[in-house]
Design a protein around this motif. Structure first.
Motif, PDB file in Angstrom:
ATOM      1  N   ARG A  37      51.885  42.660  39.942  1.00  0.00           N
ATOM      2  CA  ARG A  37      51.414  41.414  40.254  1.00  0.00           C
ATOM      3  C   ARG A  37      52.221  40.103  40.179  1.00  0.00           C
ATOM      4  NH1 ARG A  37      47.110  41.261  35.746  1.00  0.00           N
ATOM      5  NH2 ARG A  37      48.706  42.437  34.849  1.00  0.00           N
ATOM      6  N   THR A  38      52.405  39.890  41.588  1.00  0.00           N
ATOM      7  CA  THR A  38      53.453  38.710  41.719  1.00  0.00           C
ATOM      8  C   THR A  38      52.837  37.335  41.856  1.00  0.00           C
ATOM      9  OG1 THR A  38      53.416  39.048  44.102  1.00  0.00           O
ATOM     10  CG2 THR A  38      54.888  40.283  42.619  1.00  0.00           C
ATOM     11  N   LYS A  39      51.551  37.109  42.017  1.00  0.00           N
ATOM     12  CA  LYS A  39      50.985  35.610  42.004  1.00  0.00           C
ATOM     13  C   LYS A  39      50.627  35.123  40.766  1.00  0.00           C
ATOM     14  CE  LYS A  39      48.487  36.685  46.441  1.00  0.00           C
ATOM     15  NZ  LYS A  39      47.421  36.914  47.023  1.00  0.00           N
ATOM     16  N   LYS A  41      52.013  33.395  37.368  1.00  0.00           N
ATOM     17  CA  LYS A  41      53.182  32.437  37.097  1.00  0.00           C
ATOM     18  C   LYS A  41      54.135  33.236  35.935  1.00  0.00           C
ATOM     19  CE  LYS A  41      50.353  28.261  37.693  1.00  0.00           C
ATOM     20  NZ  LYS A  41      50.245  27.017  37.188  1.00  0.00           N
ATOM     21  N   ASN A  54      51.675  32.376  32.639  1.00  0.00           N
ATOM     22  CA  ASN A  54      50.398  32.569  32.674  1.00  0.00           C
ATOM     23  C   ASN A  54      49.588  33.018  31.580  1.00  0.00           C
ATOM     24  OD1 ASN A  54      48.302  32.322  34.557  1.00  0.00           O
ATOM     25  ND2 ASN A  54      48.140  34.546  34.650  1.00  0.00           N
TER      26      ASN A  54
END
Length: 84
Positions: A37-39, A41, A54
């Motif tokens: 998951r690259t979205k 932080k 995150n």
């Protein structure tokens, strides 16, 4: 985490191996932190090393405690955190 990497650079691979339910505490790439998951932080703390940003205080404390265990330090005694 940066200070731990300076103190015990030979433990980087051990720190990368630490994984909680949804994230690692250190990874060689952003997607590796969060299982692709690259979205979410993240921040580069050294060339080729990423940490998740995150997360809340509880997760941050848990991550620091786990990192201390890997490198042979005692969280709260050898390492302390101030959220001021």
């Amino acid at each position: 985490m940066q200070q731990l990497l300076v103190l015990v650079p030979d433990k980087i691979e051990d720190l990368i191996a630490v994984r909680f339910t949804k994230r690692r505490i250190l990874a060689r790439s952003k997607p590796a932190l969060y299982d692709g998951r690259t979205k979410l932080k993240a921040e580069v703390i050294a060339p080729g090393l990423w940490i998740p940003t995150n997360c809340g205080k509880r997760d941050l404390i848990r991550s620091i405690g786990a990192a201390c265990g890997v490198v042979g330090l005692t969280f709260g005694k050898d390492v302390s955190v101030n959220f001021a």
